[in-house]
Write a protein that holds these residues in place. Sequence first.
Motif, short mmCIF file in Angstrom:
data_model
loop_
_atom_site.label_atom_id
_atom_site.label_comp_id
_atom_site.label_asym_id
_atom_site.label_seq_id
_atom_site.Cartn_x
_atom_site.Cartn_y
_atom_site.Cartn_z
N GLN A 1 -10.14 16.00 28.39
CA GLN A 1 -11.54 16.97 28.41
C GLN A 1 -12.28 17.40 27.29
OE1 GLN A 1 -8.41 18.18 28.70
NE2 GLN A 1 -8.13 20.57 28.51
N VAL A 2 -11.85 16.88 25.98
CA VAL A 2 -12.56 16.95 24.90
C VAL A 2 -12.98 15.77 24.38
CG1 VAL A 2 -12.65 18.06 22.74
CG2 VAL A 2 -11.74 19.32 24.35
N GLN A 3 -14.30 15.59 23.98
CA GLN A 3 -14.66 14.05 23.28
C GLN A 3 -15.05 14.59 22.15
OE1 GLN A 3 -16.40 14.82 26.65
NE2 GLN A 3 -14.32 14.35 27.18
N LEU A 4 -15.01 13.77 20.77
CA LEU A 4 -15.30 14.01 19.50
C LEU A 4 -15.79 12.90 18.98
CD1 LEU A 4 -11.59 15.38 18.45
CD2 LEU A 4 -13.47 16.57 19.32
N VAL A 5 -17.14 13.25 18.23
CA VAL A 5 -17.94 12.16 17.59
C VAL A 5 -18.11 12.65 16.38
CG1 VAL A 5 -19.95 10.82 17.75
CG2 VAL A 5 -19.02 11.52 20.00
N ALA A 75 -21.97 27.79 17.25
CA ALA A 75 -23.01 27.59 18.29
C ALA A 75 -23.44 26.14 18.55
CB ALA A 75 -24.49 28.20 17.69
N LYS A 76 -22.87 25.06 17.66
CA LYS A 76 -23.25 23.72 18.02
C LYS A 76 -21.94 23.10 18.07
CE LYS A 76 -27.30 23.50 14.96
NZ LYS A 76 -27.77 22.90 13.58
N ASN A 77 -21.10 23.52 18.30
CA ASN A 77 -19.48 22.95 18.64
C ASN A 77 -19.23 22.15 17.72
OD1 ASN A 77 -18.89 24.71 20.98
ND2 ASN A 77 -20.28 23.33 22.19
N THR A 78 -19.44 22.40 16.40
CA THR A 78 -19.25 21.16 15.27
C THR A 78 -18.40 21.65 14.23
OG1 THR A 78 -21.60 20.46 15.91
CG2 THR A 78 -20.86 19.90 13.67
N VAL A 79 -17.54 20.77 13.82
CA VAL A 79 -16.67 21.13 12.60
C VAL A 79 -17.33 20.30 11.49
CG1 VAL A 79 -14.82 21.94 13.77
CG2 VAL A 79 -14.99 19.63 13.26
N PHE A 80 -17.27 20.57 10.28
CA PHE A 80 -17.55 19.85 8.89
C PHE A 80 -16.65 19.43 7.98
CE2 PHE A 80 -21.20 22.47 10.61
CZ PHE A 80 -22.14 21.40 10.98
N LEU A 81 -16.72 18.59 7.38
CA LEU A 81 -15.82 18.48 6.24
C LEU A 81 -16.91 18.07 4.86
CD1 LEU A 81 -12.85 18.32 5.12
CD2 LEU A 81 -13.14 15.84 5.44
#
Length: 123
Positions: A1-5, A75-81
């Motif tokens: 149920q989770v998609q990651l791009v 807020a953007k449902n985003t993770v960074f590296l």
Amino acid sequence: QVQLVESGGGLVQAGGSLRLSCVASGHTFSSSRMGWFRQAPGKEREFVAAIRWSTGSTIHSESVKGRFTISRDNAKNTVFLQMNSLKPEDTAVYHCAADSFQRPLSTITFEYWGQGTQVTVSS
């Protein structure tokens, strides 16, 4: 149920920087942890970093500590590296991962995986 791009990979010279992004969609509220892994040709998949979504607590592998930083934008449902001081040995396919289970931050087991983005560091 989770998609990651994932996005943000590319070719850089040693000493340069890249910022990888991973956008999560679906039931992102259930993702208690997100992380980054990498795999270079001929090598095993390697844990890079993870973040606790609710608290922002992070953990980084010894090989990248001080150079790489995992972070999130709720807020953007985003993770960074954020990858600084890149070395040729950082060359790998970098994968984003997410886990809905309440596992310890250092656990390398994740439920969901992105497609990966290539990072190549030239000398």
